[in-house]
Design an enzyme around this catalytic site. Structure first.
Site, PDB file in Angstrom:
ATOM      1  N   THR A 169       6.961   7.131   8.302  1.00  0.00           N
ATOM      2  CA  THR A 169       5.979   8.092   7.778  1.00  0.00           C
ATOM      3  C   THR A 169       6.488   8.750   6.495  1.00  0.00           C
ATOM      4  O   THR A 169       5.750   8.895   5.527  1.00  0.00           O
ATOM      5  CB  THR A 169       5.718   9.184   8.849  1.00  0.00           C
ATOM      6  N   PHE A 176       0.056  20.577   9.405  1.00  0.00           N
ATOM      7  CA  PHE A 176      -0.379  19.801   8.240  1.00  0.00           C
ATOM      8  C   PHE A 176      -1.819  19.282   8.357  1.00  0.00           C
ATOM      9  O   PHE A 176      -2.305  18.618   7.447  1.00  0.00           O
ATOM     10  CB  PHE A 176       0.589  18.637   7.969  1.00  0.00           C
ATOM     11  N   ASN A 213       1.179   9.093   1.769  1.00  0.00           N
ATOM     12  CA  ASN A 213       2.073   7.976   2.109  1.00  0.00           C
ATOM     13  C   ASN A 213       1.378   6.614   2.153  1.00  0.00           C
ATOM     14  O   ASN A 213       1.787   5.717   2.869  1.00  0.00           O
ATOM     15  CB  ASN A 213       2.839   8.277   3.403  1.00  0.00           C
ATOM     16  N   HIS A 218      -2.195   3.868   6.402  1.00  0.00           N
ATOM     17  CA  HIS A 218      -2.236   4.204   7.823  1.00  0.00           C
ATOM     18  C   HIS A 218      -2.174   2.913   8.642  1.00  0.00           C
ATOM     19  O   HIS A 218      -2.707   1.900   8.216  1.00  0.00           O
ATOM     20  CB  HIS A 218      -3.545   4.932   8.176  1.00  0.00           C
ATOM     21  N   LYS A 230      -4.785   4.507   1.799  1.00  0.00           N
ATOM     22  CA  LYS A 230      -5.171   5.909   1.657  1.00  0.00           C
ATOM     23  C   LYS A 230      -5.528   6.260   0.202  1.00  0.00           C
ATOM     24  O   LYS A 230      -5.177   5.515  -0.729  1.00  0.00           O
ATOM     25  CB  LYS A 230      -4.027   6.800   2.159  1.00  0.00           C
ATOM     26  N   ARG A 276       5.466   1.881   2.318  1.00  0.00           N
ATOM     27  CA  ARG A 276       5.650   3.304   2.016  1.00  0.00           C
ATOM     28  C   ARG A 276       6.850   3.539   1.107  1.00  0.00           C
ATOM     29  O   ARG A 276       6.822   4.414   0.234  1.00  0.00           O
ATOM     30  CB  ARG A 276       5.755   4.093   3.321  1.00  0.00           C
ATOM     31  N   ARG A 333       3.306  -1.600  11.631  1.00  0.00           N
ATOM     32  CA  ARG A 333       4.101  -0.372  11.509  1.00  0.00           C
ATOM     33  C   ARG A 333       5.437  -0.661  10.824  1.00  0.00           C
ATOM     34  O   ARG A 333       5.932   0.148  10.039  1.00  0.00           O
ATOM     35  CB  ARG A 333       4.349   0.238  12.896  1.00  0.00           C
TER      36      ARG A 333
END
Ligand code: ATP
Ligand code: MG
Length: 139
Positions: A93, A59, A114, A117, A11, A104, A87
């Protein structure tokens, strides 16, 4: 364990902080193979399309603004049980709840910014891969 493909995005926060290499290093150390990659700067509309499942969430405006705020690296990763395993390697998250040594935990600054993705299920992975890559670009 099945060989799967999943979509990941490094990100804009992690890109800006120059953690792209650090994150790819973790992904490769965890036996993910990069089968496609694109450096993108999403438009607001493209970010809204990508995260449309969250359009009713409070959000959503700030998430799509963030995701279109700068360059991001989109990749298709392949490996055994890749969807669930990515994941795990990403972590929760909210980085405050992420396990030690997860991407993360190491690189996210908050629940929104964070760092990474990852697709959350086989159907989502197929849909998200198709959002960014025509079949012909997948190695
Ligand atoms: P991603 O889909 O990006 O892999 P995720 O599956 O862990 O993340 P989702 O619930 O799908 O989490 O949320 C999508 C993204 O929206 C999060 O990664 C984060 O950037 C942002 N987000 C989620 N919850 C919040 C929140 N409560 N406040 C602000 N941003 C949020
Ligand atoms: Mg998600």
């Amino acid at each position: 364990m099945p060989i799967e493909r999943t979509l990941t995005i490094i990100k804009p926060d992690a890109f800006e902080a120059r953690h792209v290499g650090d994150i790819i290093k973790i992904l490769e150390a965890n036996h993910f193979r990069i089968v496609a990659a694109r450096l993108v700067r999403l438009s607001r509309r493209e970010a809204e399309g990508f995260y449309k499942i969250h359009r009713a969430k409070p959000f959503f405006p700030s998430l799509t603004e963030f995701m279109s705020s700068g360059p991001a690296l989109v990749m298709v990763l392949e490996g055994e049980n890749a969807i669930a395993r990515l994941r795990e390697v990403m972590g929760a998250t909210d980085p405050a709840k992420a396990a030690p040594e997860t991407i993360r935990k190491l690189y996210a600054s908050g629940i929104e910014h964070n760092a990474i993705h990852g697709s959350d299920a086989p159907q989502t992975a197929a849909c998200e891969i198709g959002y960014f890559f025509p079949e012909v670009e997948l190695i």
